[in-house]
Design an enzyme around this catalytic site. Structure first.
Site, PDB file in Angstrom:
ATOM      1  N   CYS A 343      23.870  40.556  50.424  1.00 30.49           N
ATOM      2  CA  CYS A 343      24.917  40.866  49.490  1.00 30.49           C
ATOM      3  C   CYS A 343      24.762  41.475  48.436  1.00 30.49           C
ATOM      4  O   CYS A 343      24.406  40.919  47.028  1.00 30.49           O
ATOM      5  CB  CYS A 343      25.459  39.295  49.279  1.00 30.49           C
ATOM      6  SG  CYS A 343      26.042  37.884  50.200  1.00 30.49           S
ATOM      7  N   GLU A 344      23.983  42.868  48.447  1.00 24.37           N
ATOM      8  CA  GLU A 344      23.766  43.677  47.677  1.00 24.37           C
ATOM      9  C   GLU A 344      24.348  44.854  48.413  1.00 24.37           C
ATOM     10  O   GLU A 344      24.126  45.610  49.556  1.00 24.37           O
ATOM     11  CB  GLU A 344      22.625  43.533  47.655  1.00 24.37           C
ATOM     12  CG  GLU A 344      21.821  42.793  47.157  1.00 24.37           C
ATOM     13  CD  GLU A 344      21.418  42.486  45.158  1.00 24.37           C
ATOM     14  OE1 GLU A 344      21.718  43.462  44.580  1.00 24.37           O
ATOM     15  OE2 GLU A 344      21.268  41.392  44.976  1.00 24.37           O
TER      16      GLU A 344
END
Ligand code: LLP
Length: 419
Positions: A343-344
């Site tokens: 999640c980046e």
């Protein structure tokens, strides 16, 4: 190391589909023969002078890979007590081990002194003082080299350039003689050499040869001051081809060194890592989902099962790694960003690659053998990937995939009794 044949893609005699099926993805795949032939290439390039190769453990520290180097007669360059534990556990001769790094802790120094390592590459006055006091306390004599920062631009990525005076590494040339005098007069220390490592992924020989000139000058001054040194450690840093750039020309480097040191009673030490393992390893991953952009100006994403948690180099240094789809398709090529599940937005392995992809397709991410698995993390609670060593038609899992149970175990310990 990846070979395309009529019946698929191979590393040595092993088809990659077979590894993906038997070990799962993501998985690191290394070629033993390629690692060894790179070592032999360096050995022949340096044959004209006395040398010792100390493999930089940090590039890839898997025990089975360290064992290959040990069996081939290499020594080791370490930067922590952990790396010392690794090399000792594969039976390395401690006298072939050199300890680099700016922040050696007292316990690490003690461990290395007791093990009897070959040399401490000391990076500051404060470290020299600490080393001398620990050696005295333990009744040992510490062999030392000072790591010189020659203020030379290695012309590489700023994060891996270490020989400029604004970097945290080494001792400035202007302080070297004074510190050597101090070391030479301390009975707990024995001056053995001079050390220098100006950076990594260096493309040309010139900055390294410039550094050698500085070290030869320093060696002469030390000799005049009555402090003889027996080795020069020229560090590592030899660049490899990630895209179209040429490999570092080790043969030309060897010839130039031979000219400069002819007639001198010196052993040259080298600490390469990437040169051996970088192009001897790949990361095998599978496409999970395709998210083609709605219009031609929208980005298209191929989400794969590897991520920045496996290979952080693209996110950290904007590094380029070639991506090869391991199957052909009738789909037309499209420009994809190859991204992971983390999640980046910085979680990408490649950007703007024109590739013909389908879901479930296997992809090989090339040149991933150095600073790949060693820089992996458990971010997003992702167990670390397996590592496989191929030799001929033999496949050996040299690190099995981490399990969630292992990953959580040391945290569960502290929950015991409170649940
Ligand atoms: N010696 C010392 C003191 C070093 O600091 C290094 C690398 C080496 C030897 C080995 O350098 P090599 O021959 O492998 O270039 N994570 C970065 C590379 C960091 C290099 C750190 N020091 C990357 O992924 O490119």
């Amino acid at each position: 190391m990846l070979e395309r044949r009529a019946d698929g893609f191979f590393v040595e005699e092993v088809q990659l589909d077979h590894i993906a099926e038997s070990v799962g993805t993501p998985v690191w795949v290394y070629s033993e023969n390629q690692i060894m032939s790179r070592l032999q290439r360096l050995q022949s390039a340096f044959a004209a002078f006395s040398y010792q190769i100390c493999y930089a453990v940090k590039a890839n520290s898997n025990l089975s890979i360290l064992k290959l180097f040990k069996d081939a007669g290499a020594g080791f360059d370490i930067v922590s007590g952990g790396e010392l534990e690794r090399v000792l556990s594969v039976g390395a001769d401690p006298s072939t081990v050199i300890f680099s790094g700016v922040g050696k802790r007292t316990d690490e120094i003690d461990f290395a002194l007791k093990a009897g390592i070959g040399c401490f590459n000391v990076e500051s006055e404060a470290e020299l003082v600490r080393l001398a006091s620990r050696a005295k306390l333990l009744g040992r004599v510490a062999p030392v080299s000072l790591r010189i920062n020659p203020d030379i631009d290695a012309r590489t990525h700023p994060y891996i350039s270490t020989g400029l005076k604004e970097s945290k590494f080494g001792v400035p040339l202007s302080q070297a003689i004074e510190l050597y005098r101090r070391a030479a007069s301390d009975p707990a220390l024995k001056v053995t050499g001079i050390d220098c490592h100006i950076g990594s992924q260096i493309g040309e020989t010139a900055p390294l040869l410039e550094a050698l000139d500085e070290m030869l000058k320093l060696r002469a001054s030390l000799e005049s001051a009555g402090i003889p040194v027996h080795h020069l450690d020229l560090g590592g840093g030899f660049g490899i081809a990630y895209q179209n750039e040429p490999d570092f020309d080790v043969e030309a480097y060897g010839r130039a060194i031979a000219k400069k040191v002819r007639g001198l009673d010196l052993t040259l030490m080298f600490e390469p890592g990437r040169f051996f393992v970088g192009n001897s390893g790949l990361l095998l991953t599978r496409v999970e989902y395709l998210k083609p952009g709605a219009t031609t100006t929208d980005r298209s994403f191929a989400v794969v099962d590897a991520a920045m948690t496996e290979l952080i180099r693209p996110a950290l240094y904007s590094a380029y790694h070639e991506i090869v789809p391991l199957a052909s398709t009738h789909e037309l090529p499209r420009v994809w960003d190859i991204v992971g599940p983390v999640c980046e937005s910085g979680d990408f392995l490649a950007k703007d690659r024109s590739l013909a992809l389908t879901p479930d397709m296997l992809l090989a991410i090339l040149s991933a053998g150095a600073y790949g698995s060693v820089q992996s993390s458990n971010y997003n609670t992702r167990p670390r990937a397996a590592e496989v060593l191929v030799s001929g038609s033999e496949i050996r899992t040299i690190r099995r995939r981490e399990t969630l149970r292992e990953l959580l175990a040391i945290e569960r310990e502290s929950l015991q009794g409170s649940l």
